[in-house]
Design an enzyme around this catalytic site. Structure first.
Site, PDB file in Angstrom:
ATOM      1  N   CYS A 116      50.989  45.685  33.664  1.00 30.52           N
ATOM      2  CA  CYS A 116      51.221  46.421  34.914  1.00 30.52           C
ATOM      3  C   CYS A 116      52.705  46.549  35.260  1.00 30.52           C
ATOM      4  CB  CYS A 116      50.467  45.771  36.063  1.00 30.52           C
ATOM      5  SG  CYS A 116      48.694  45.816  35.823  1.00 30.52           S
ATOM      6  N   HIS A 256      53.583  47.821  42.994  1.00 29.94           N
ATOM      7  CA  HIS A 256      52.427  47.994  42.110  1.00 29.94           C
ATOM      8  C   HIS A 256      51.153  47.930  42.956  1.00 29.94           C
ATOM      9  CE1 HIS A 256      49.633  47.676  38.906  1.00 29.94           C
ATOM     10  NE2 HIS A 256      49.397  46.390  39.045  1.00 29.94           N
ATOM     11  N   ASN A 286      43.885  50.441  40.663  1.00 27.56           N
ATOM     12  CA  ASN A 286      44.999  49.943  39.851  1.00 27.56           C
ATOM     13  C   ASN A 286      44.982  50.658  38.492  1.00 27.56           C
ATOM     14  OD1 ASN A 286      46.729  48.501  38.225  1.00 27.56           O
ATOM     15  ND2 ASN A 286      45.928  46.482  38.758  1.00 27.56           N
TER      16      ASN A 286
HETATM   17  O1  UT7 Z   1      47.527  44.299  38.093  1.00 19.51           O
HETATM   18  C1  UT7 Z   1      47.731  43.095  37.393  1.00 19.51           C
HETATM   19  C2  UT7 Z   1      47.817  41.965  38.307  1.00 19.51           C
HETATM   20  N1  UT7 Z   1      46.538  41.737  38.925  1.00 19.51           N
HETATM   21  C3  UT7 Z   1      46.492  41.424  40.210  1.00 19.51           C
HETATM   22  O2  UT7 Z   1      47.490  41.419  40.884  1.00 19.51           O
HETATM   23  C4  UT7 Z   1      45.150  41.031  40.774  1.00 19.51           C
HETATM   24  C5  UT7 Z   1      45.283  39.776  41.610  1.00 19.51           C
HETATM   25  N2  UT7 Z   1      44.023  39.266  42.113  1.00 19.51           N
HETATM   26  C6  UT7 Z   1      43.302  39.902  43.069  1.00 19.51           C
HETATM   27  O3  UT7 Z   1      43.623  40.996  43.472  1.00 19.51           O
HETATM   28  C7  UT7 Z   1      42.119  39.180  43.665  1.00 19.51           C
HETATM   29  O4  UT7 Z   1      42.132  37.832  43.255  1.00 19.51           O
HETATM   30  C8  UT7 Z   1      40.761  39.811  43.284  1.00 19.51           C
HETATM   31  C9  UT7 Z   1      40.609  41.150  43.959  1.00 19.51           C
HETATM   32  C10 UT7 Z   1      40.645  39.975  41.777  1.00 19.51           C
HETATM   33  C11 UT7 Z   1      39.622  38.904  43.781  1.00 19.51           C
HETATM   34  O5  UT7 Z   1      39.751  38.663  45.170  1.00 19.51           O
HETATM   35  P1  UT7 Z   1      39.713  37.177  45.752  1.00 19.51           P
HETATM   36  O6  UT7 Z   1      39.792  37.285  47.194  1.00 19.51           O
HETATM   37  O7  UT7 Z   1      40.787  36.404  45.047  1.00 19.51           O
HETATM   38  O8  UT7 Z   1      38.283  36.701  45.333  1.00 19.51           O
HETATM   39  P2  UT7 Z   1      37.866  35.414  44.491  1.00 19.51           P
HETATM   40  O9  UT7 Z   1      38.000  35.698  43.038  1.00 19.51           O
HETATM   41  O10 UT7 Z   1      38.527  34.206  45.045  1.00 19.51           O
HETATM   42  O11 UT7 Z   1      36.335  35.358  44.864  1.00 19.51           O
HETATM   43  C12 UT7 Z   1      35.886  35.091  46.205  1.00 19.51           C
HETATM   44  C13 UT7 Z   1      34.398  35.254  46.262  1.00 19.51           C
HETATM   45  C14 UT7 Z   1      33.663  34.550  45.129  1.00 19.51           C
HETATM   46  O12 UT7 Z   1      32.467  34.039  45.647  1.00 19.51           O
HETATM   47  P3  UT7 Z   1      32.327  32.480  46.031  1.00 19.51           P
HETATM   48  O13 UT7 Z   1      32.632  31.730  44.777  1.00 19.51           O
HETATM   49  O14 UT7 Z   1      33.353  32.245  47.112  1.00 19.51           O
HETATM   50  O15 UT7 Z   1      30.910  32.370  46.503  1.00 19.51           O
HETATM   51  C15 UT7 Z   1      33.365  35.648  44.160  1.00 19.51           C
HETATM   52  O16 UT7 Z   1      32.216  35.390  43.387  1.00 19.51           O
HETATM   53  O17 UT7 Z   1      34.072  36.642  46.134  1.00 19.51           O
HETATM   54  C16 UT7 Z   1      33.124  36.812  45.082  1.00 19.51           C
HETATM   55  N3  UT7 Z   1      33.362  38.105  44.470  1.00 19.51           N
HETATM   56  C17 UT7 Z   1      32.778  39.216  44.914  1.00 19.51           C
HETATM   57  N4  UT7 Z   1      31.909  39.449  45.914  1.00 19.51           N
HETATM   58  C18 UT7 Z   1      31.508  40.719  46.121  1.00 19.51           C
HETATM   59  C19 UT7 Z   1      34.174  38.411  43.434  1.00 19.51           C
HETATM   60  N5  UT7 Z   1      34.113  39.712  43.196  1.00 19.51           N
HETATM   61  C20 UT7 Z   1      33.259  40.244  44.088  1.00 19.51           C
HETATM   62  C21 UT7 Z   1      32.816  41.551  44.340  1.00 19.51           C
HETATM   63  N6  UT7 Z   1      31.939  41.744  45.346  1.00 19.51           N
HETATM   64  N7  UT7 Z   1      33.221  42.608  43.628  1.00 19.51           N
END
Ligand code: UT7
Length: 335
Positions: A116, A256, A286
Site C-alpha cells: 500500500c 492512504h 482500499n
Molecule cells: O492497507 C494496508 C494496511 N492495512 C490496514 O491499515 C488495515 C488495518 N486494520 C484495520 O483496518 C482493522 O483492524 C480492520 C478493519 C481490519 C478490523 O477492524 P477491528 O476493529 O480491528 O476489528 P477486529 O479485527 O479487532 O475484530 C473485532 C470484532 C471481532 O469479533 P470478537 O472477537 O470481538 O467477537 C471480529 O470477529 O469484529 C469481528 N469482525 C467482524 N464483525 C462483523 C471482524 N470482521 C467483521 C466483519 N463484520 N466484517
C-alpha cells in the site's frame, strides 16, 4: 547547475464500473453495513469483474487519460513506473505490458512492489529520475486489482478492498514546485501480520495452497491498525516539522485509504480539520497502491497552485512514509 524539481503536471484515473456494496458482501459473509461503516468507513468498492482483465487494463485507462489531459506525445515518455501488488503476471512486468498498450517507443519501464506504500515509493523514485536531469517525462501509476487476491469467504478482509488505478505525470521545473521532500521507511517486521502465504518462491502454488485460500490476503488487522496509526502519524508530523508546515499552512493531507479511523487519527495528530483531508474510502475502499493518486484524481478541481500537500501511507512489509508536494497548477486539467 540549477536545482531541478519534479513537478506533477497532471493526473488520470480509472475505477471499474461494477460496484460491490456492503449489502452484497453481507450475503457472502456474516457482516453488515453498520459494522463495515463504523469499523472501516467503506460503503462500496469498484471491482474489475470481467474475465481476462487484470491490473494493466485499469493502468492503461488511467495513463491514457493522463496523456490526453497533459497533451503528452507517446514518443516523449521516458519512463513508466507501475506500483502494484497485483501485477498481471509474475513476469513480465505490468509496466512492460503498459508500454505496449500505450504504444510507447522510447520508454523503459518497471514495476515497484511496496504494497500500500507503493505509490509513495514511486513518487520519490520517479522524482529522482527527473531530478537527475536525464529524463523529462515520467509516468507513475498506482494500480491494484485487489479483488484478485481477496478471499470472499473471510469477513475480516473481504469488505476492505477494491480495484482502481491512477497516474501522475512528472516533469522537470527549476521553480519550487513538485515533490519537494520525502521520508520513506521499511522495517520488514510486518511479515507475520500482513502477507499472501503462497504463490511465491517459498511456497509455490499447489492443490493444498489453493484449497486453503493461501493465494489471498492474510491480515491480523488489529496489529496492522496500531502500526499504521503510529507510523503514518509520526512520519507525517516529522515531514511537516522539517518543512515548516503546520495546521495553518498545510492545505491538504492525502492519506492512504485503508480505514477511516486511521485517517482520522493521522489528521488529529497533524491538527488538520476534516475539510483539508482527502477522503474517498467510502466509495472505493482500499485499492492499495491506487488510493493516493485516486484521491488527487477525485479532488483535482479543488487544488490550487502553491498548495502544500502531505501524502502518507502504510502497508505490508511494513512499509510506510510521507511525501511533501507543492502543487503546480490550478484546478482540473481537461482536454
Ligand atoms: O492497507 C494496508 C494496511 N492495512 C490496514 O491499515 C488495515 C488495518 N486494520 C484495520 O483496518 C482493522 O483492524 C480492520 C478493519 C481490519 C478490523 O477492524 P477491528 O476493529 O480491528 O476489528 P477486529 O479485527 O479487532 O475484530 C473485532 C470484532 C471481532 O469479533 P470478537 O472477537 O470481538 O467477537 C471480529 O470477529 O469484529 C469481528 N469482525 C467482524 N464483525 C462483523 C471482524 N470482521 C467483521 C466483519 N463484520 N466484517
Amino acid at each position: 547547475m540549477e536545482k531541478i524539481n519534479a513537478v506533477i503536471t497532471g493526473v488520470g484515473g480509472y475505477v471499474p464500473d461494477y460496484i460491490l456494496t456492503n449489502d452484497e458482501i453481507s450475503k457472502m459473509v456474516d457482516t453488515n453495513d453498520e459494522w463495515i461503516m463504523t469499523r472501516i468507513g467503506i460503503k462500496e468498492r469498484h471491482i474489475l469483474n470481467e474475465e481476462g482483465l487484470g491490473t494493466s487494463y485499469m493502468a492503461r485507462k488511467a495513463a491514457k487519460q493522463l496523456m490526453q489531459r497533459t497533451g503528452a506525445n507517446p514518443d516523449d515518455i521516458d519512463l513508466v513506473i507501475v506500483a502494484t501488488t497485483t501485477p498481471d503476471y509474475h513476469f513480465p512486468s505490468t509496466a512492460s505490458i503498459l508500454c505496449d498498450k500505450l504504444r510507447l517507443k522510447n520508454a523503459f519501464a518497471f514495476d515497484m512492489q511496496a504494497a500500500c506504500s507503493g505509490f509513495l515509493y514511486a513518487m520519490e523514485t520517479g522524482a529522482n529520475f527527473i531530478r537527475s536531469g536525464r529524463y523529462k517525462k515520467v509516468i507513475i501509476v498506482g494500480a491494484d486489482k485487489m479483488s484478485a487476491i481477496t478471499d470472499y469467504t473471510d469477513r475480516s478482509t473481504c469488505p476492505i478492498f477494491g480495484d482502481g488505478a491512477a497516474a501522475f505525470m512528472l516533469e522537470p521545473t527549476t521553480e519550487e514546485y513538485g515533490i519537494l521532500d520525502s521520508i520513506l521507511r521499511t522495517d520488514g517486521k510486518g511479515l507475520p501480520f500482513l502477507h499472501m502465504k503462497a504463490g511465491g518462491s517459498v511456497c509455490p502454488p499447489s492443490y493444498f495452497t489453493i484449497d486453503n485460500h493461501w493465494h489471498c490476503v492474510y491480515q491480523e488487522g488489529r496489529t496492522v491498525f496500531k502500526y499504521a496509526v503510529s507510523n503514518m502519524s509520526n512520519v507525517s508530523a516529522e515531514i511537516a516539522e522539517r518543512n515548516g508546515l503546520n495546521k495553518d499552512n498545510i492545505d491538504w493531507v492525502i492519506p492512504h485509504q485503508a480505514n477511516l479511523r486511521i485517517i482520522d487519527a493521522v489528521a488529529h495528530r497533524l491538527e488538520v480539520p476534516h475539510e483539508k483531508v482527502m477522503i474517498n474510502i467510502e466509495r472505493y475502499g482500499n485499492s492499495s497502491a491506487g488510493t493516493l493518486p485516486l484521491c488527487i484524481w477525485d479532488f483535482e478541481d479543488k487544488l490550487k497552485k502553491g498548495d502544500n500537500l502531505i501524502f502518507t501511507a502504510f502497508g505490508a512489509g511494513f512499509t510506510w512514509g510521507a511525501v511533501y508536494v507543492k502543487w503546480g497548477y490550478d484546478g482540473k486539467k481537461q482536454q
